[in-house]
Design a protein around this motif. Structure first.
Motif, PDB file in Angstrom:
ATOM      1  N   ILE C  84       0.836  -1.200   0.000  1.00 28.28           N
ATOM      2  CA  ILE C  84       0.000   0.000   0.000  1.00 28.28           C
ATOM      3  C   ILE C  84       0.874   1.254   0.000  1.00 28.28           C
ATOM      4  N   ALA C  85       1.911   1.251   0.846  1.00 27.38           N
ATOM      5  CA  ALA C  85       2.762   2.447   0.936  1.00 27.38           C
ATOM      6  C   ALA C  85       3.452   2.737  -0.395  1.00 27.38           C
ATOM      7  N   ALA C 133     -10.022 -10.396  12.088  1.00 24.16           N
ATOM      8  CA  ALA C 133     -10.340  -8.981  11.907  1.00 24.16           C
ATOM      9  C   ALA C 133      -9.492  -8.411  10.778  1.00 24.16           C
ATOM     10  N   GLY C 134      -8.207  -8.782  10.783  1.00 30.52           N
ATOM     11  CA  GLY C 134      -7.321  -8.320   9.721  1.00 30.52           C
ATOM     12  C   GLY C 134      -7.790  -8.796   8.362  1.00 30.52           C
ATOM     13  N   GLN C 135      -8.200 -10.077   8.307  1.00 33.55           N
ATOM     14  CA  GLN C 135      -8.652 -10.632   7.038  1.00 33.55           C
ATOM     15  C   GLN C 135      -9.877  -9.890   6.532  1.00 33.55           C
ATOM     16  N   VAL C 136     -10.797  -9.633   7.468  1.00 35.44           N
ATOM     17  CA  VAL C 136     -12.011  -8.913   7.083  1.00 35.44           C
ATOM     18  C   VAL C 136     -11.673  -7.507   6.596  1.00 35.44           C
ATOM     19  N   LEU C 137     -10.754  -6.865   7.305  1.00 35.92           N
ATOM     20  CA  LEU C 137     -10.360  -5.510   6.928  1.00 35.92           C
ATOM     21  C   LEU C 137      -9.833  -5.486   5.500  1.00 35.92           C
ATOM     22  N   VAL C 138      -9.006  -6.466   5.187  1.00 36.26           N
ATOM     23  CA  VAL C 138      -8.439  -6.538   3.841  1.00 36.26           C
ATOM     24  C   VAL C 138      -9.540  -6.782   2.813  1.00 36.26           C
ATOM     25  N   GLN C 139     -10.468  -7.667   3.147  1.00 30.67           N
ATOM     26  CA  GLN C 139     -11.556  -7.974   2.215  1.00 30.67           C
ATOM     27  C   GLN C 139     -12.445  -6.771   1.978  1.00 30.67           C
ATOM     28  N   LYS C 140     -12.660  -6.020   3.026  1.00 30.38           N
ATOM     29  CA  LYS C 140     -13.546  -4.866   2.918  1.00 30.38           C
ATOM     30  C   LYS C 140     -13.016  -3.815   1.945  1.00 30.38           C
ATOM     31  N   ASN C 141     -11.668  -3.797   1.815  1.00 36.76           N
ATOM     32  CA  ASN C 141     -11.071  -2.885   0.842  1.00 36.76           C
ATOM     33  C   ASN C 141     -11.417  -1.419   1.108  1.00 36.76           C
ATOM     34  N   PRO C 142     -11.143  -0.939   2.321  1.00 38.02           N
ATOM     35  CA  PRO C 142     -11.506   0.446   2.643  1.00 38.02           C
ATOM     36  C   PRO C 142     -10.720   1.436   1.772  1.00 38.02           C
ATOM     37  N   ASP C 143     -11.400   2.419   1.249  1.00 33.19           N
ATOM     38  CA  ASP C 143     -10.746   3.413   0.388  1.00 33.19           C
ATOM     39  C   ASP C 143      -9.997   2.776  -0.777  1.00 33.19           C
ATOM     40  N   GLU C 144     -10.430   1.610  -1.170  1.00 34.24           N
ATOM     41  CA  GLU C 144      -9.765   0.924  -2.281  1.00 34.24           C
ATOM     42  C   GLU C 144      -8.280   0.683  -2.000  1.00 34.24           C
ATOM     43  N   LEU C 145      -7.900   0.597  -0.740  1.00 35.49           N
ATOM     44  CA  LEU C 145      -6.487   0.478  -0.412  1.00 35.49           C
ATOM     45  C   LEU C 145      -5.931  -0.931  -0.602  1.00 35.49           C
TER      46      LEU C 145
END
Lengths: 237, 293, 342
Positions: C84-85, C133-145
């Motif tokens: 991402i960075a 939680a991390g997996q879900v966060l990645v799946q959610k794709n917040p801000d297309e990140l």
């Protein structure tokens, strides 16, 4: 006249718990009938001896029950040979009712519900009550009743009066006397008054070994011996 | 309002599936101390057995589903019993190895299913009346939800009855509390172990069947994805407690649906996971009274 | 002389492994091309990365006795944060690495402090929860990140040239080798240090450690942070070696379980066990997939061919057999046959 063969023979029993060599060659006989008391200071290995006889801990040596060697058997198989066990912590099933605790202990054949309810009428009254809500004394009754329920030739009883009020201690002693009429009891007990009342034979353990066997009356009548072997003044609590 | 009703019923439907998987897991861990990672694979195998049988049966989708489901349940029970007898029982008193074996089994079984039938989802035989909707309080609810809830309710009642009124149920309840004492009463607990595994296997298979109806398809990843939630339900509900599992399953299903809709998509899963962390940190044994082991 | 002895074997090993890219050696079946070919070097690099990452898991599981189901989270942290960075935020390499190092320390410090409040299965479940939680966060794709299910391609511009391109695969190989070596050294040092001895004591009997007056919590947290940090760095190295980008596979519980399998295969808590397990598992997983297309397997009757075509089936079955018959892993086998000093 030869003495009849002992009902239980324990020979050179060794038990290691963790790094500690708890039983270092325990050997003793339990004659048929009556009560034999297993005595000793705290921590010498009395409870471990019973647990080893029950197959609840890994053991080396020989345990013979009514002529049959039980050392290779698993716990449930040993119990099915006719052993009733009253553990030190009672271990009643808290989530089960009193009735269910008793029913679980049923092994078929002759069941002594009459005797049990005669000795402990409370258990009949509280049949539906969850065992976890019983008082310590009542739980002890359940634990003893479980062992008496089946027609067991042997009862292994571990400190049944521990933590009980004097009135209950008397009740338990009376129950042990009744039991002794029907079966052979090996009793671990710290309360010497109870021992004096119910036991005929004693086996004294110290440092993982048997240091004295003989008649109960003889030992308890000798306060010096009692003090040296058991570290308490004679006469019990 | 109608959305709320739909969400609630859907949440209950999902909760029903979680309950079916979790109850088996819970009993297995509560009684045997084995964390069965292969449980998800049992679900997948059960689902595929159902699907495969249904393709061999003539008749309408209703018949296919029924016959298939029967086969699936049997396969689940038998496979689970075999696993217990061959792989778990020999490792008695070696709990770490028992868990590791279930991990390896999960890998192998899932891979086997994939190898035989491939990655792609297979269509499940679903009679049209299950796809149809019924109007409840203004919401159009797909009928399969009702079937799932009904199935879970029947299982809940059945399991409780089994535990309360049968000898094996008594043994299991006591064994969950204190396994050693049960053997000290002359009972061979190992038979109870196999029975519990078999029950768990058929319940997982049932969950597999219902998930096939719910999603309309089966795929090899189904068991694994549902297993995580089942674990969460078991931990929150307390090992060995059927009632606790039921409550936790409903809670998880509902929270997932509500959060996913009212907050944002995906947040529901996050919320459930956070719930787990909170429960564990406050009360490490879960929501049910402590179970001795 | 006594100071040098323990280092002889690892140094020789390191030396041998270091010269691999110069060897034009063909090893059939094991590798699809000669040792110095980019394909083989890339494969070996991947095996070395996982050897290192498996060892980081072993520090937790084998040495400290902490069963974590969420180790993937920290590996994924390295993978995703770097990608991402570099790609989305368009940072330079130095800044990215600095931030990743910082996150690799802070995140496990916080999450570990929470998770370690409980022990046993509860700890395992809490770590699983955080990883989920991390997996879900990645799946959610917040801000297309994060790129969600499809993953995120890596922007190669900020990466130094000697790590980019097929011809430079040997540099990536040395990078991976360096990583594995560093992890080995650090873990070896940590385990032999006095905190390390405390850790092993904790694994044996936590109560006893408390009785001596030490606080197990601090030591466990130390191990947790160290292991997680090294896994995060492993994620960065993996990213370079693979050369594509971040994929959600690395956030899953299956990924953590794979690490567990690697450690057990090699032998938990042994000097070389985890390294061996990580290396061989990755090799087997990659090569079995290719071999399944080979004529030998295709010639088998379908009852055998189908399961054998799936690497994970073979690995899973082997794993079960290992657990049954060789619970100490390959390291115990080596000990049994006196190949290695215990």
């Amino acid at each position: 006249m030869s003495t009849p063969a002992p009902l239980i023979r324990v020979d050179d029993l060794h038990v290691h718990l963790g790094e500690s060599h708890v039983l270092q060659g325990i050997s003793f006989d339990v004659p048929e009938g009556g009560v034999t008391a297993l005595l000793g200071r705290n921590g010498v290995g009395k409870t471990t001896t019973l647990r080893a006889m029950m197959g609840l801990v890994p053991r080396r040596g020989t345990v013979t029950l009514a002529g049959e060697e039980t050392t290779r058997l698993q716990t449930h198989a040993i119990v099915r040979r006719g052993v009733g066990y009253v553990p030190e912590d009672r271990d009643v099933f808290a989530g089960l009712s009193v009735d269910e605790n008793l029913r679980l202990a049923e092994r078929g054949g002759e069941l002594r519900y009459e005797l049990v309810y005669e000795l402990f009428p409370e258990l009949k009254a509280r049949g539906g009550q969850k065992a976890g809500t019983l008082s310590g004394g009542q739980q002890q009754m359940v634990a003893i009743a479980r062992a008496l329920l089946n027609d067991n030739p042997v009862l292994l009883v571990d400190e049944p009066t521990k933590g009980l009020a004097p009135l209950l201690v008397t009740e338990v002693a009376a129950a042990l006397e009744r039991a002794a009429e029907l079966t052979t009891v090996l009793l671990v007990e710290q309360n010497l008054a109870v021992v004096a009342r119910v036991a005929q034979q004693v086996v004294v353990v110290d440092g993982g070994r048997v240091v004295h066997t003989g008649s109960a009356a003889e030992l308890l009548g000798d306060p010096d011996k009692v003090r040296s072997l058991l570290g308490v003044s004679g006469g019990g609590h | 309002m109608s959305t709320f009703v739909l969400l609630t019923v859907t949440g209950l439907g999902l909760g029903a599936m979680y309950f079916l998987i979790a109850s088996g897991l819970s009993l297995i861990y509560g009684l045997m101390g084995v964390l069965n990672f292969a449980h998800g694979a049992l679900l997948t195998v059960g689902a595929y057995a159902t699907w495969w049988t249904s393709t061999k049966v003539d008749g309408g989708p209703g018949t296919k589903l029924l016959v298939g489901a029967l086969a699936g349940l049997v396969v689940g029970a038998v496979l689970a019993a075999l696993i217990e007898l061959v792989l778990i029982r020999p490792l008695y008193r070696r709990p770490v190895e028992q868990v590791l074996v279930t991990v390896g089994l999960a890998l192998a079984l899932n891979a086997l299913v994939e190898a035989i039938w491939g990655f792609d989802a297979r269509p499940f035989p679903v009679p049209s009346w299950l796809i149809d909707t019924t109007s409840v309080l203004g919401a159009s609810i797909p009928n399969d939800r009702f079937v799932e809830i009904a199935a879970a309710a029947v299982v809940l009642v059945g399991l409780n009855a089994f535990l309360r009124y049968t000898r094996y149920g008594l043994i299991i309840r006591a064994g969950v509390e204190n396994r050693a004492m049960v053997t000290a009463l002359g009972i061979d607990v190992r038979k109870a172990f196999t029975l519990v595994f078999a029950i768990g296997g058929s319940l997982a298979a049932l969950a597999g069947v219902l998930s096939g109806v719910y999603y309309g398809v089966v795929d090899p990843g189904r068991g694994t994805s549902l297993l995580i939630f089942a674990f969460i339900v078991v931990v929150i509900g307390g090992f060995g407690s059927i009632g606790g599992t039921a409550v936790a399953a409903v809670a998880v299903g509902l929270i997932q649906q509500y959060a996913n809709y009212y907050a944002s998509s995906g947040l529901g899963d996050l919320a459930v996971v956070l719930l787990l962390a909170i429960v564990l940190l406050l009360k490490p044994e879960g929501l049910s009274p402590k179970v001795a082991h | 002389m006594t100071r040098v002895r323990p280092f002889v074997v690892p140094l020789v090993l390191l030396g041998l492994l270091a010269i691999v890219p110069q060897l034009s050696l063909d090893i059939p079946v094991l590798f699809g091309g000669p040792l110095d070919s980019p394909g083989t070097l890339g494969l070996l690099a991947l095996c070395l990365v996982f050897a290192g990452v498996a060892l980081t898991y072993d520090l937790l599981f084998g040495y400290t006795g902490l069963l974590s189901f969420g180790h993937a989270l920290y590996f994924a942290l390295g993978v995703y944060l770097t990608t991402i960075a570099l790609t989305k935020w368009e940072w330079g390499l130095a800044k990215t690495l600095l931030v990743v190092v910082g996150a690799g320390i802070v995140v496990p410090l916080v999450l570990g402090a929470i998770s370690l409040r409980v022990g046993g299965i509860a700890f395992a479940m809490v770590t699983l929860a955080f990883a989920q939680a991390g997996q879900v966060l990645v799946q959610k794709n917040p801000d297309e990140l994060t790129g969600g299910e499809e993953g995120l391609g890596l922007n190669f511009e900020p990466i130094p040239d000697f790590f980019v391109g097929v011809l430079n695969t040997k540099n990536l190989y040395w990078l991976a080798l360096g990583y594995a070596a560093v992890v080995f050294l650090i873990v070896r040092w940590a385990v032999n240090s006095s905190p390390g001895h405390v850790l092993q004591a904790i694994r044996e009997n936590e109560r006893r450690v408390e009785v001596i007056g030490l606080q197990p919590f601090r030591f466990k947290l130390l191990a947790f942070v160290l292991a997680s940090f090294l896994a995060t760095i492993g994620g960065v190295v993996w990213l370079m070696v693979l050369g594509t980008g971040a994929s959600p596979q690395v956030t899953t519980a299956s990924f953590t379980l794979t690490l567990l399998v690697m450690v057990v295969i090699g032998g938990a808590g042994t000097r070389y066990g985890a390294l061996l397990g990580g290396f061989l598992y990755t090799l087997a997983d990659q090569r079995l997939g290719t071999l399944s297309g080979s004529s030998t397997i295709e010639g088998l009757p379908s009852v055998l061919e189908t399961p054998l075509s799936e690497p994970l089936f073979i690995l899973g079955t082997l794993f079960i057999l290992l657990v049954f018959f060789v619970p100490g892993g390959l390291a115990s086998l080596a000990r049994r046959f006196r190949l290695v000093r215990p």
